[in-house]
Structure formats: C-alpha cells, structure tokens
Design a protein around this motif. Sequence first.
Motif, mmCIF file in Angstrom:
data_model
loop_
_atom_site.group_PDB
_atom_site.id
_atom_site.type_symbol
_atom_site.label_atom_id
_atom_site.label_comp_id
_atom_site.label_asym_id
_atom_site.label_seq_id
_atom_site.Cartn_x
_atom_site.Cartn_y
_atom_site.Cartn_z
ATOM 1 N N LEU A 1 34.977 29.075 34.867
ATOM 2 C CA LEU A 1 34.751 29.281 36.299
ATOM 3 C C LEU A 1 35.923 28.853 37.179
ATOM 4 C CD1 LEU A 1 31.034 28.117 36.611
ATOM 5 C CD2 LEU A 1 31.921 30.448 36.838
ATOM 6 N N LEU A 2 36.464 27.655 36.909
ATOM 7 C CA LEU A 2 37.412 27.052 37.853
ATOM 8 C C LEU A 2 38.568 27.972 38.271
ATOM 9 C CD1 LEU A 2 37.467 23.343 36.661
ATOM 10 C CD2 LEU A 2 36.795 24.201 38.913
ATOM 11 N N PRO A 3 39.268 28.634 37.336
ATOM 12 C CA PRO A 3 40.413 29.434 37.786
ATOM 13 C C PRO A 3 40.018 30.688 38.560
ATOM 14 C CG PRO A 3 40.536 28.957 35.428
ATOM 15 C CD PRO A 3 39.167 28.615 35.875
ATOM 16 N N SER A 4 38.737 31.094 38.469
ATOM 17 C CA SER A 4 38.378 32.370 39.098
ATOM 18 C C SER A 4 37.769 32.188 40.486
ATOM 19 C CB SER A 4 37.400 33.137 38.198
ATOM 20 O OG SER A 4 36.145 32.508 38.229
ATOM 21 N N ILE A 5 37.432 30.960 40.869
ATOM 22 C CA ILE A 5 36.676 30.768 42.116
ATOM 23 C C ILE A 5 37.480 31.176 43.349
ATOM 24 C CG2 ILE A 5 35.619 29.058 43.628
ATOM 25 C CD1 ILE A 5 34.813 27.532 41.105
ATOM 26 N N ALA A 6 38.727 30.702 43.434
ATOM 27 C CA ALA A 6 39.518 31.007 44.624
ATOM 28 C C ALA A 6 40.251 32.325 44.403
ATOM 29 C CB ALA A 6 40.507 29.884 44.907
ATOM 30 N N SER A 7 39.570 33.421 44.684
ATOM 31 C CA SER A 7 40.159 34.743 44.492
ATOM 32 C C SER A 7 40.886 35.177 45.760
ATOM 33 C CB SER A 7 39.062 35.748 44.153
ATOM 34 O OG SER A 7 39.490 37.048 44.458
ATOM 35 N N ILE A 8 42.178 35.416 45.650
ATOM 36 C CA ILE A 8 42.953 35.781 46.843
ATOM 37 C C ILE A 8 42.474 37.124 47.407
ATOM 38 C CG2 ILE A 8 45.275 36.206 47.736
ATOM 39 C CD1 ILE A 8 46.355 34.434 45.549
ATOM 40 N N PHE A 9 42.130 38.044 46.498
ATOM 41 C CA PHE A 9 41.590 39.335 46.932
ATOM 42 C C PHE A 9 40.394 39.154 47.855
ATOM 43 C CE2 PHE A 9 43.290 42.044 43.290
ATOM 44 C CZ PHE A 9 44.058 42.806 44.141
ATOM 45 N N ILE A 10 39.479 38.300 47.442
ATOM 46 C CA ILE A 10 38.234 38.143 48.202
ATOM 47 C C ILE A 10 38.488 37.359 49.491
ATOM 48 C CG2 ILE A 10 35.823 37.389 48.049
ATOM 49 C CD1 ILE A 10 36.503 39.725 46.237
ATOM 50 N N ILE A 11 39.411 36.409 49.455
ATOM 51 C CA ILE A 11 39.783 35.703 50.684
ATOM 52 C C ILE A 11 40.316 36.715 51.704
ATOM 53 C CG2 ILE A 11 41.405 34.065 51.728
ATOM 54 C CD1 ILE A 11 41.360 32.530 49.053
ATOM 55 N N PHE A 12 41.201 37.577 51.223
ATOM 56 C CA PHE A 12 41.794 38.604 52.062
ATOM 57 C C PHE A 12 40.708 39.534 52.606
ATOM 58 C CE2 PHE A 12 44.547 42.541 52.332
ATOM 59 C CZ PHE A 12 45.220 42.100 53.452
ATOM 60 N N TYR A 13 39.785 39.898 51.753
ATOM 61 C CA TYR A 13 38.672 40.773 52.134
ATOM 62 C C TYR A 13 37.855 40.149 53.256
ATOM 63 C CZ TYR A 13 34.334 43.434 51.489
ATOM 64 O OH TYR A 13 33.226 44.199 51.676
#
Lengths: 272, 294
Positions: free
Chosen positions: A142-154
């Motif tokens: 889980l840990l590496p996938s939580i902060a998704s730049i794509f989704i932040i941007f979205y």
Amino acid sequence: MSNPIALIGRAGTYLLLSLAAFVSIFPFFWMVVGASNTSADIIRGKGTPGGALWDNIVKFVNSFDMVRVLFNSFLLAGLGTVLTLLVASMAGYGFEMFRSRFREKVFGGLLLMLSIPFAALMIPLFMLMAQLKIINTYQAVLLPSIASIFIIFYFRQATKAFPSELRDAAKIDGLKEWQIFLYVYMPVMRSTYAAATIIVFMANWNSYLWPLIVLQTNEMKTLTLAVATLAAGYTPDFGVIMVGAIAATLPTLIIFFLLQRRFVEGMLGAVK
Amino acid sequence: MAQSALARSERINGWLFVMPALVLLGIFMVYPILWSLWMSFQVGRGMNFSFGGTANIMRLTQDPVFLRALSNTMLFLAMQVPIMLVLALFFANALNDSKLWGRGFFRTAIFLPCVTSLVAYSVIFKSIFAIDGIANQTLLVLHLIENPINWLSDPFWARVVVITAITWRWTGYNMIFYLAAMQNIDRSIYEAARIDGVPAWARFWFITVPLLKPVILFTSVISTIGTLQLFDEVNLLTQGGPSDATLTLSLYIYNLSFRFMPSFGYAATVSYVIVILVGILSLIQFIVAKDRRA
C-alpha cells in the motif's frame, strides 16, 4: 449519398468497425467458453462450451486458499483506494485553495516526477521495504501507491470548479478548515470522488509487478498474483486459469457496465 | 494584526493539507530515485556494495542481453505505438459521425479491452496463440497459412503476439481521448469545409488532425512511457523468450534483481536508462509538436 465512392467508403468503415468489435470481444468470449473446457480442449482451439466448468471451478478454488486470496485482493484494492482518495484529495484541495508561490513550485516538481518510471523505483523500494522489515505485508504493497501524483493532479483540476463562496460561507459559520473539507468539500465533490474511486480501485485491483515483488508467500497473494502463478507453470491448466481470469475481470467489468459514463469521465480526467 | 493572523493560518493550513502526500512522495519516490542513482555507481552482489565508478556503465555497453533488451524495447515502441494510435484515431473518427448506426455498441466494444486486467488478458492471449490454438486453427481454415505457426517459440512471431496483445488492450483507451477531443471541435468548421467541397479524407487530415495535435501528443507521450516500461505482458506471455527475443528493459531489471543472484547496482544503472529514455522521448515529442504548430 448516392455517390458510389462514398457508399464504398461507408461500407468499408462498417466492415472495419465490425472487425474491430469482433476482435475486441472475442477474447472475452474465449475466456467464458474456455472456463467450461478442459485445458487440452482450449489449446486445441475448441470454441464451443464444454462440460468441465464445475471441475475447473473446483480446481481453481482448491489451488489456493481462495477465501484468503479474495480477502487480500479486496482489502488491498479497497483500503488502497480509500487512502489514496483521502491523501490525494487533501493535497489537491490544499494546492488549489491555499495558493503560495513556493507551493506552486512544489506542484511543478510533482508534475516533473510524473514521468519517473516505476521500473526505476522498484529496486530501491524493495530494499527500503526490506530495511523496514515489512516485506510480505499489506503495508509494503500500500505505502508506495497511496500518494498518486495523477490523482492529486486530478483533484486539483476538479477543485477549480469548487465554488469558493461555499468555503467563505462555512468559515463565517465558524467551521474549521478540516470541517469545511469534511462536511462541505467532500459532499460537493462526490462525483469527482466517484470517478477517482473507479480509476484507483481498478489500478490497485489489477496491480501486478509491485505485489509480485513484495508479496512472497501464498497466503499473501492477491487474485491477480494467483492467476499469474497458475499461468507460470510448465503445463498450465488453461481451464482453471480461465476461471481465475473471469474472477479477476468480473469486478472491473461490473463497475464498467454499471457506471460506464463515470468510468470514461474518470479515465479522461485522471490524466488530463 | 488580524490580517497577518489570517495569512498565517492560511499558510499553515495549506501545508497541512498537502503534507501527507508530500511526506509519502518524499519517502517512497524522491528518496528511492536518489538512492537508485547512488546505487547505479555501486558494484557487488546482494546487499554488499562497493563504489564502482563507471564500471556499471562500461558493463552496459558490453552486455549483449542488455543491448538485446534495449533494442527489443525500442522495436516495440517504434512498431506498437504508431499502429495503435493510428487505429485509435481511425476508430474515433468513424465513431464521431452521429449518423453512424450502432455507434454506442462499437464504442463500448472497442473500449472493453481496457477493462481487463493485464494478467487476465495475457493468459487469455497465451491460450489463443498456443501451437494448436484457435488463432492457428482459424488461419488454417482460411488458408492464410499452410502450417501452424509456432507463435510463442518463434522470435519473430513472439514479438508479433506481444505487439498484437498490447494493441488490443490499449487502442480503445486512446480512442476515448480522441473521441472526447473531437466532440469539442466546432461542427461549423466541418460544415464550411463540406460546402467548399473538401472531401472527407481531407477534412480529417487538414482539420481534425491538426486540432487534435495536443491530444495526440499527450497520448503518444503516455503510450511511450507505458511501452518503455513493458513488463506484465511479456513476463506472462513469453517470459522474455524465445532466446531473449521479447526481453524488455523492465523485465531485465526484474531478472537482474529478483530472478538471478541479485545485482542491484547494475539493475539500477539499467533502470536509469529507462529514466533517460523517457526524458529524451518526451522532450522530442514536445519539440516536434511545438515545431509543427509554428
């Protein structure tokens, strides 16, 4: 319309589209028919339903601790989605609502990091997990996938449409910033959350390379890994694998048909 | 005074909201990528590192397996991305016609593959392209081939299967982007062109394509990055074989780190080749698009 060239062109278009539709759908048909056939029949190209469906299902369920495998898959995909949405929407809200020159620079840095390929991260990430002694745990996946730049941007893009008067009004009513986020922003943005849920859930559910690296024992395997393991043997049993492929595809297929429009919106939005 | 208190609370809140994401990205992205850079100058097996200077870079230039993986990856890129994007553009253009019968059906059908998991579709393709499988049966019946093709054991055909599989999975995905962009184009431009007697192909080539340039650029960048990292499909379809004919850079990195006696330093060097390639290709594509616009 009566122009013969236009007519031929139109016929050609239909022909090509039909061919494309057939090629697109055929593997689904093959998967469903294959689940009812023996492995020998499948690799012999038998395209009609057979009588081995129940047998294949039984073999598939017994090949792994299936309850555990399904639990792993749903837990990782579900929890991963909740955490990603929470962290990414907070960041999107933060970047958009509280502008500062320095944070804009940070955001620009994030956009540059979008093009870092995962292949370049997997070795140091694996060694980091080894040092933290969390190889073969849910956290490691889980840990590496939580902060998704794509989704932040979205979320940042979507937040541009969030009426700031709502925030001002809530402030006058005495709400704290986290209350505004929780009780005003989240409900107003629910369609953004819905679209992001679909995208993130699907990505987590189908995730293969990273779980393959960090999940090492059978009782930690996800459905995706279980199907891949079945396929990796020297004499893979394709009938059993087809049952697994159906199980692995079904959740995303159901989501797609129930929420088709939102699905496509999310896909377009998540990377726009 | 009140003003500055407000400004301070805004500043603190701004950081509080973005902090969880930044901390996670720092630990699980920035730190690893820098560590990887350091590692790429280290030699040794397993967790024993010693500084090797440019030894890994030298090793790259003399490693036939790496050169194979690099040329395979570039071949997949050069063949697969253009084929897929042209197909996607064609389907999108056909489906953008509101008079087309069965539009919804075609759109859903062509989009459907990108709902599947990479693992599921890879194993399905593996069974379709078995030596006595349905692909060979069909081609034999249609008399397109005389003898069954040994799809996954022949270097040439194994590559064809990999390219076919990726194209199957991603064409609809790209098509959706083009369709969305086409729907934003002002209809009256086409009407004017039609009245002036511009034929359909020319309307497509001289109106649609130029207006879609940003989206085409975008899709080619993400497809390039995706193909450069190709792993799931080759690992499941061919495991990089036969004799490394479908070995990709990502698969080689995986093999170096987790399948053979781990050679993390060298694997990190190979991974930086992907970082550099992604950087260069994205840059080229942006420059090309900018040039054409001027």
